[in-house]
Design a protein around this motif. Structure first.
Motif, PDB file in Angstrom:
ATOM      1  N   ARG A 367       0.832  -1.192   0.000  1.00  0.00           N
ATOM      2  CA  ARG A 367       0.000   0.000   0.000  1.00  0.00           C
ATOM      3  C   ARG A 367       0.875   1.253   0.000  1.00  0.00           C
ATOM      4  N   GLY A 368       0.265   2.380  -0.411  1.00  0.00           N
ATOM      5  CA  GLY A 368       0.983   3.649  -0.400  1.00  0.00           C
ATOM      6  C   GLY A 368       1.776   3.933  -1.652  1.00  0.00           C
ATOM      7  N   LYS A 369       1.604   3.153  -2.715  1.00  0.00           N
ATOM      8  CA  LYS A 369       2.345   3.364  -3.957  1.00  0.00           C
ATOM      9  C   LYS A 369       1.408   3.618  -5.141  1.00  0.00           C
ATOM     10  N   ASN A 370       0.233   4.171  -4.853  1.00  0.00           N
ATOM     11  CA  ASN A 370      -0.730   4.555  -5.896  1.00  0.00           C
ATOM     12  C   ASN A 370      -1.282   3.378  -6.691  1.00  0.00           C
ATOM     13  N   ARG A 371      -1.214   2.168  -6.118  1.00  0.00           N
ATOM     14  CA  ARG A 371      -1.760   1.021  -6.860  1.00  0.00           C
ATOM     15  C   ARG A 371      -3.279   1.091  -6.935  1.00  0.00           C
ATOM     16  N   GLY A 372      -3.912   1.549  -5.854  1.00  0.00           N
ATOM     17  CA  GLY A 372      -5.357   1.724  -5.888  1.00  0.00           C
ATOM     18  C   GLY A 372      -5.767   2.723  -6.949  1.00  0.00           C
ATOM     19  N   GLU A 373      -4.990   3.805  -7.063  1.00  0.00           N
ATOM     20  CA  GLU A 373      -5.271   4.821  -8.067  1.00  0.00           C
ATOM     21  C   GLU A 373      -5.104   4.257  -9.479  1.00  0.00           C
ATOM     22  N   ARG A 374      -4.095   3.402  -9.674  1.00  0.00           N
ATOM     23  CA  ARG A 374      -3.884   2.784 -10.988  1.00  0.00           C
ATOM     24  C   ARG A 374      -5.058   1.888 -11.361  1.00  0.00           C
ATOM     25  N   LEU A 375      -5.533   1.103 -10.391  1.00  0.00           N
ATOM     26  CA  LEU A 375      -6.688   0.246 -10.647  1.00  0.00           C
ATOM     27  C   LEU A 375      -7.919   1.085 -10.992  1.00  0.00           C
ATOM     28  N   LEU A 376      -8.123   2.161 -10.231  1.00  0.00           N
ATOM     29  CA  LEU A 376      -9.269   3.026 -10.492  1.00  0.00           C
ATOM     30  C   LEU A 376      -9.183   3.636 -11.882  1.00  0.00           C
ATOM     31  N   SER A 377      -7.995   4.084 -12.272  1.00  0.00           N
ATOM     32  CA  SER A 377      -7.824   4.682 -13.601  1.00  0.00           C
ATOM     33  C   SER A 377      -8.138   3.676 -14.700  1.00  0.00           C
TER      34      SER A 377
END
Length: 436
Positions: A367-377
């Motif tokens: 967590r904390g490496k923008n992986r959630g943001e990448r999935l959302l994108s």
């Protein structure tokens, strides 16, 4: 389209996380002589001034090929090229000096402009340039002497950092100097990539005639891993100009975390790329060990292991293996060295032009490496391709993350009727939505 004051306020608030993230970082911006001649270039310069005022350390690298070509023609010199590289004899070198000096002065003047009706009124931006690039000659190749055409030998990192630490913008021209006092004509691509690498820049941002990295079918590739970009270049599957592609791939291959490609023709492209979630152009990442892709049936076990702790803590609704196998086509996953470390699912409701974002999870060690943001994108890009206009999500404990991504609170009544019928009042999940 008229933007209301409230829209402006929302835009400003949503950009705050990016302002904080970019402050103090070093960005190298690369643009060719074609960008300088475009009508939108003055707007680009104003946006660059805005970045500087926000505390971003900026190194600008400009080209001058069309300006050099104009002077070569005016002086009746025969321009010579070999493999798209200019052979710079003594008369041509004078054209290079003249063009580069003229372009540099033009950029400095635009950055200095502070008229009351200009975006940079009161900015007091300082621009520094000089002998910050040490060069060496290309020499003789295949029997052809390139004379005063050269390569970057060394970047004066200490000198550039001194200027950046003083709050100045550093401007580098496509010329370099040797310890023996010679002047060499360099490609601005070489100067930009070597400057970014030497400075360990946080970003290289390249301006192109194209809106980003565009394939032969005209599709804009939003996020590209380095290996994918290399394969596309090798197979000649990209429309975007070669100098831009080389700069992107070379910089990322040499540990620049992110390289962006945006259009110099689109007003506000620089700000949109840096201060909005979706951006406007293309982002190139290295991602040695991670792959973001559609899930397959072989990923069911990995997804179950990933989401089990979150199900046990009540963060996610429990899913059986059978249910996950039946719904696997709805999932995207991030795989790292054979292990699933992130996932997200999308369930569409075409008749409502809406979709549910569900089962968003990232392994606790990653967590904390923008992986959630990448999935959302990735999910948003797919949803748009399906003509979906609105995403909604039901959550009990991660509301803050969705708010940070631009979601806003919504009512139960806003959900599609099928989803309303399945709502679990015992969980009492909150509803959030995002217009895409």
């Amino acid at each position: 389209m008229v933007i209301s004051d409230q829209d402006s306020i929302r835009l400003f608030r949503s950009s705050a996380p990016y302002i904080n993230a970019h402050r103090g970082k070093t960005f190298v911006l690369m643009f060719g002589g074609e960008a300088i001649e475009h009508a939108n270039f003055a707007n680009i310069i104003h946006d660059i001034g805005l970045l500087s005022s926000l505390g971003i350390r900026l190194v600008l690298v400009h080209g001058a090929r069309p300006q050099i070509d104009q002077r070569v023609v005016l002086r009746g010199i025969s321009g010579r090229f070999e493999n798209d590289t200019r052979i710079t004899d003594k008369p041509t070198l004078e054209c290079v000096k003249d063009a580069a000096g003229s372009v540099r002065s033009h950029i400095e003047a635009l950055l200095t402009m502070g008229l009351p009706n200009s975006p940079m009124h009161g900015a007091q931006i300082r621009v520094c340039s000089g002998n910050l690039v040490v060069a060496k000659p290309i020499g003789v190749r295949d029997g052809i002497d390139f004379e005063n055409t050269g390569h970057v030998r060394r970047i004066d990192v200490e000198g550039i950092n001194d200027h950046l630490n003083d709050g100045s913008i550093v401007l580098l021209s496509p010329m370099g100097y040797s310890p023996t006092g010679e002047v060499f004509n360099l490609s601005h691509e070489d100067v930009a990539t070597q400057a970014a690498i030497a400075l360990s820049a946080d970003k290289l941002i390249v301006f192109s005639h194209w809106p980003g990295v565009v394939d032969r079918q005209g599709k804009l590739l939003r996020t590209i891993e380095l290996e994918q970009l290399r394969n596309l270049i090798e197979s000649d599957e990209i429309e975007t100009e070669g100098s831009v592609l080389r700069a992107l791939s070379t910089s990322v291959a040499n540990d620049i975390p992110r390289a962006h490609c945006i259009s110099y023709e689109k007003d506000g492209a620089l700000l949109e790329e840096l201060f909005t979630r979706d951006g406007t152009g293309s982002l190139v990442l290295r991602n040695h060990y991670e792959q973001l892709r559609r899930a397959s049936i072989e990923d069911v076990g990995g997804i179950l292991r990933l989401i089990k702790p979150l199900e046990e803590s009540g963060v996610l609704v429990k899913r059986s293996r059978e249910r996950l196998e039946n719904e696997i086509e709805h999932f995207n996953v991030i795989e790292r060295d054979g292990m699933i470390i992130g996932c997200a699912a999308l369930y569409t409701y075409p008749e409502n032009q809406s979709a549910e974002l569900a089962c968003v999870a990232t392994h606790r060690d990653y967590r904390g490496k923008n992986r959630g943001e990448r999935l959302l994108s990735e999910v948003i890009d797919y949803a748009r391709s399906q003509q979906i206009k609105r995403l909604f999500v039901l959550t009990t404990v991660t509301a803050h993350w969705f708010l940070e991504q631009g979601f806003v609170p919504a009512s139960l009544d806003s959900l599609p009727s099928e989803k309303q019928a399945l709502y679990n009042f015992q969980r009492n999940s909150k509803v959030f939505e995002l217009t895409i």
